[in-house]
Scaffold this motif. Structure first.
Motif, short mmCIF file in Angstrom:
data_model
loop_
_atom_site.label_atom_id
_atom_site.label_comp_id
_atom_site.label_asym_id
_atom_site.label_seq_id
_atom_site.Cartn_x
_atom_site.Cartn_y
_atom_site.Cartn_z
N UNK A 221 26.74 -82.83 14.96
CA UNK A 221 26.76 -82.59 13.51
C UNK A 221 27.20 -81.48 13.96
N UNK A 222 28.59 -80.83 12.49
CA UNK A 222 28.59 -79.14 13.25
C UNK A 222 28.14 -78.58 11.88
N UNK A 223 27.16 -77.09 12.23
CA UNK A 223 27.24 -76.47 11.28
C UNK A 223 27.86 -75.23 10.69
N UNK A 224 28.33 -75.47 9.42
CA UNK A 224 29.33 -73.95 9.13
C UNK A 224 28.94 -72.76 8.76
N UNK A 225 29.85 -71.25 9.02
CA UNK A 225 28.94 -70.16 8.48
C UNK A 225 29.50 -71.22 6.55
N UNK A 226 28.63 -69.79 5.63
CA UNK A 226 28.81 -69.69 4.53
C UNK A 226 29.93 -69.40 4.11
N UNK A 227 30.96 -69.58 3.13
CA UNK A 227 32.30 -69.11 2.64
C UNK A 227 31.28 -68.84 1.47
N UNK A 228 30.27 -68.45 0.79
CA UNK A 228 29.84 -67.39 -0.32
C UNK A 228 29.13 -66.55 0.46
N UNK A 229 30.20 -65.37 0.06
CA UNK A 229 29.34 -63.68 1.07
C UNK A 229 29.07 -62.94 -0.05
N UNK A 230 27.50 -63.08 -0.91
CA UNK A 230 27.13 -61.89 -1.66
C UNK A 230 27.04 -60.83 -1.50
N UNK A 231 27.47 -60.09 -2.15
CA UNK A 231 27.06 -58.21 -2.23
C UNK A 231 26.22 -57.58 -3.18
N UNK A 232 24.92 -57.78 -3.11
CA UNK A 232 24.13 -56.40 -3.91
C UNK A 232 24.99 -55.21 -3.66
N UNK A 233 24.29 -54.92 -4.99
CA UNK A 233 24.96 -53.38 -5.62
C UNK A 233 23.95 -53.32 -6.12
N UNK A 234 23.13 -51.69 -5.43
CA UNK A 234 22.01 -50.85 -5.35
C UNK A 234 22.53 -49.66 -5.73
N UNK A 235 22.21 -49.26 -7.44
CA UNK A 235 22.50 -48.49 -8.10
C UNK A 235 21.44 -47.42 -8.20
N UNK A 236 21.03 -46.55 -7.65
CA UNK A 236 19.66 -45.66 -7.52
C UNK A 236 20.41 -44.66 -8.86
N UNK A 237 19.98 -43.86 -9.80
CA UNK A 237 19.56 -43.13 -10.70
C UNK A 237 19.14 -41.85 -9.50
N UNK A 238 20.02 -40.90 -10.20
CA UNK A 238 20.17 -39.89 -9.92
C UNK A 238 20.30 -38.65 -10.32
N UNK A 239 19.98 -39.07 -11.68
CA UNK A 239 20.45 -37.71 -12.60
C UNK A 239 18.90 -36.59 -13.00
N UNK A 240 19.40 -35.49 -12.40
CA UNK A 240 18.30 -34.18 -12.51
C UNK A 240 17.81 -34.46 -13.58
N UNK A 241 17.55 -35.27 -14.90
CA UNK A 241 16.59 -35.12 -15.75
C UNK A 241 16.03 -36.06 -16.41
N UNK A 242 16.28 -37.00 -15.30
CA UNK A 242 15.67 -38.17 -15.22
C UNK A 242 14.22 -38.06 -14.69
#
Length: 393
Positions: A221-242
């Motif tokens: 049998x054939x195995x195929x690449x995933x067509x689902x390409x999930x992208x994880x967004x990592x957003x870091x707080x860089x506000x000085x007063x935080x």
């Protein structure tokens, strides 16, 4: 440039000159000549051996992770000289964030020999450290003159954030396949064969490779690449007063370590990572595979919370440019009402947001409970507090 180290000798010389003029005679003249010869000898020998000094700086590795050891060597050589360098103060000017490497020693170097100082560094914090520059103060044998000389051979020691091994981290895919959002990572692209293997019970018949099956006499049998390409967004707080209450930058470092660890886990599982932080520069870094991981780590090593825009305003502005249904891991030292309001608003718009918070208090727990009512599941990571000395390099 030659500088005067002691004025006593010149005072004595003045007295000798006065005696020579007033009293005269062989003895004062002889003493004056000895004084002049001593002056010239000290000056010429100092200039001679200073010009023969050579410096070399060595470091085992210019890239390490926080907490790792690296050995550095400082070598000062008195090469091609027939006189010793007998009155030297040898010191370095280390990066202000890396005090543990400082030294100041009075040394003696025989002719055609060298002096070596070894140091083992254990930087506790990530960052870029300037090391290797040294200062030499050389005096003559009588201590009449001195010369300051700087050797500018420098290296940048890059200290990457710590990596924590994650065994599991829930990252839902968020991209589209046609007009339908893909709900799992097992969707396959039937135009791209990943590999061919023997048939096992339960494999769909449509995956059978007819040509190879006919040739080998057993099903493949054939195995195929995933067509689902999930992208994880990592957003870091860089506000000085935080980070106003973040003594010794402990929360800041833990936040950066967490970004690095989640990024590593995602890329190892073939999930693309988009890193964003709220600095004034608004840098974006898109890591598509493990080949992009070390450049991302280098970006994180230089993280500084110098942003002037509060996280909630930054997040609201950035959400306009993000895909609908994007998965966002939001890392911030603490929550407040404004942040929670924006997070809830974006959740209602279809974004999948996971806040990661590093401060614990009753007020924080109350804000987290309110978010959970809107089906937003915040995560708390408690920084590991160490001794104060561990944070003072």
């Amino acid at each position: 440039m030659v500088n005067i180290a002691s004025y006593k000798f010149y005072f004595i010389g003045g007295v000798i000159i006065a005696l020579t003029i007033v009293v005269g005679g062989d003895i004062p003249n002889f003493v004056f000549k000895v004084w002049v010869l001593a002056l010239l000898f000290s000056l010429l020998t100092l200039i001679y051996y200073v010009n023969k000094l050579a410096y070399r700086f060595e470091i085992e590795s210019t890239e390490i992770f926080a907490g790792q050891r690296v050995r550095i060597r400082y070598k000062l050589a008195n090469l091609g000289s027939f006189i010793p360098a007998n009155n030297i103060t040898f010191s370095n000017t280390s990066d202000e964030k890396l005090r543990q490497s400082e030294f100041c020693e009075k040394i003696y170097i025989p002719a055609n020999d060298y002096y070596e100082i070894k140091r083992d560094l254990h930087p506790k914090r990530r960052g870029f450290y300037k090391i290797g520059k040294v200062k030499v103060i050389a005096k003559d044998a009588l201590g009449l003159f001195y010369v300051e000389k700087f050797f500018e051979q420098k290296d940048i020691l890059t200290v990457y954030p710590n990596l924590i091994e994650l065994k599991e981290f829930d990252i839902p895919p968020s991209d589209y396949f046609g007009e339908q959002t893909i709900a799992s990572l097992i969707s396959e692209d039937y135009t791209s064969i990943k590999r061919i293997r023997k048939y096992t019970q339960g494999d769909p018949l449509k995956k059978i490779n007819q040509r190879l099956t006919a040739k080998m006499g057993e099903p493949y049998v054939n195995e195929y690449d995933s067509s689902s390409k999930p992208k994880l967004i990592l957003l870091a707080d860089a506000y000085t007063h935080s980070y106003d209450n973040d003594e010794y930058s402990i929360i800041e470092d833990t936040l950066v370590d967490t970004v690095a660890s989640i990024s590593h886990y995602a890329l190892m599982n073939k999930i693309e990572v988009l890193y964003i932080d709220s600095t004034n520069k608004h840098p974006y870094f898109n890591a598509r595979d493990m080949g992009s991981f070390m450049p991302l780590l280098k970006r994180l090593a230089g993280f500084e919370p110098e942003g002037s825009l509060p996280l909630e305003k930054f997040l609201l502005d950035e959400a306009i440019s993000l895909s609908f249904n994007s998965s966002i891991v939001l890392l911030t030292p603490s929550l407040d009402l404004n942040k929670c309001r924006i997070i809830t608003t974006l959740k209602k718009r279809g974004f999948d947001i996971m806040p990661i918070v590093f401060e614990t208090s009753d007020a924080q727990e109350e804000l987290k409970r309110n978010l959970r009512k809107d089906n937003i599941m915040p995560v708390t990571i408690r920084p590991k507090y160490k001794k104060v000395d561990d944070y003072e390099n």
